[in-house]
Design a protein around this motif. Structure first.
Motif, PDB file in Angstrom:
ATOM      1  N   ILE A 194       8.052  -7.581  14.521  1.00 33.12           N
ATOM      2  CA  ILE A 194       7.199  -7.611  13.339  1.00 33.12           C
ATOM      3  C   ILE A 194       6.105  -8.646  13.586  1.00 33.12           C
ATOM      4  CG2 ILE A 194       9.068  -6.935  11.763  1.00 33.12           C
ATOM      5  CD1 ILE A 194       9.192  -9.859  10.812  1.00 33.12           C
TER       6      ILE A 194
ATOM      7  N   TYR B 106      10.159   0.573  11.497  1.00 36.83           N
ATOM      8  CA  TYR B 106       9.228   1.480  10.824  1.00 36.83           C
ATOM      9  C   TYR B 106       9.173   2.823  11.547  1.00 36.83           C
ATOM     10  CZ  TYR B 106       8.280  -2.623   8.147  1.00 36.83           C
ATOM     11  OH  TYR B 106       8.457  -3.714   7.322  1.00 36.83           O
TER      12      TYR B 106
ATOM     13  N   THR C 106       3.330  -7.908   8.601  1.00 37.22           N
ATOM     14  CA  THR C 106       4.201  -6.754   8.338  1.00 37.22           C
ATOM     15  C   THR C 106       4.635  -6.728   6.886  1.00 37.22           C
ATOM     16  OG1 THR C 106       5.024  -6.669  10.614  1.00 37.22           O
ATOM     17  CG2 THR C 106       6.426  -5.704   8.911  1.00 37.22           C
TER      18      THR C 106
END
Length: 264
Positions: free
Chosen positions: A170, A208, A174
């Motif tokens: 990240i 993600y 993020t």
């Protein structure tokens, strides 16, 4: 959710209680606290990128407001499922399973967790990835660690978030949920660090990415005691494991119901 970080890191934290930064209930002491916490983070192995992310973290007022105003878990089961849109989750979940049966079958072969449970979690947490949050993960989780209400609970997750920055999983920008949960199934950062799975084999864990996120979720449940081939309805062996994902009884009950309906 315990056993969040490596045993060596836990021993470092437990050995240094006097060095722990002092919490606060307003934004007034946040910057001073971050300076103190940065020393703790450095001792825990956080490197330059993570420490810079900590230094740049902003006090997340919306996160504090949300933490003070959690109402949905007090609803009855019927009301909770209505508010969370369970009928829609089940209907869409069945279609998702039918469209991609090999993916879910592969997850079950590897981790023992059936599709219905994973799909129900995915639907409950982010409407199947359609809304993964609008709060900066690092700022949110650092703010919760500073806040006196549950600082001990969130501290390993703040360290986890900073380590995820170090790893490139990240960035400080993020986005996730208001309590710092990230990705398709809203992992808290300490759990993301420990249970993350690189399902697509590209060399990095990306929460993600749906495959990585659902494999990580299945791995988390397996590590928390999921028994392959056993049931997950009330009274069955895997029902208590659902509570490891979310401690609210209505959430546990909802997952059991929706998972069964999706699996058919």
């Amino acid at each position: 959710m315990r056993r969040l970080l490596a045993p060596a890191l836990i021993s470092v934290l437990l050995a240094s209680p006097a060095a722990a930064a002092t919490c606060g209930n307003t934004s007034a002491g946040f910057d001073a606290w971050k300076q103190s916490f940065s020393r703790e983070a450095k001792r825990a192995g956080v490197r330059k990128a993570g420490l810079q992310a900590l230094a740049n973290a902003q006090y997340a007022r919306r996160t504090i407001a949300a933490d003070r105003n959690q109402k949905s878990f007090k609803y009855s089961l019927e009301k909770f499922m209505q508010v969370r849109g369970s009928a829609t989750i089940v209907a869409q979940g069945r279609k998702r399973k039918a469209r991609n049966p090999d993916f879910y079958a592969a997850l079950e072969r590897k981790y023992g967790v059936p599709a219905g449970v994973l799909i129900a979690i995915h639907g409950m947490e982010t409407a199947f990835g359609n809304y993964m949050g609008d709060s900066q993960v690092v700022s949110a989780i650092v703010t919760l660690t500073y806040d006196c209400r549950r600082s001990d609970f969130f501290r390993p997750h703040a360290l986890g978030a900073l380590k995820l920055v170090d790893q490139g999983a990240i960035t400080p920008a993020t986005l996730g949920a208001k309590h710092g949960e990230l990705g398709h199934t809203q992992f808290l950062p300490g759990n993301a660090l420990q249970y993350g799975i690189d399902w697509d084999g590209n060399g990095r864990v990306d929460f993600y990415n749906m495959g990585d996120a659902l494999a990580s979720t299945a791995n988390y449940l397996r590590q928390k005691g999921w028994k392959r081939g056993k049931g997950y309805q009330p009274g069955e062996p895997n029902y208590p494991v659902l509570k490891q994902w979310n401690a609210a009884t209505v959430y546990q009950q909802s997952l059991a119901i929706m998972g069964r309906q999706i699996d058919g």
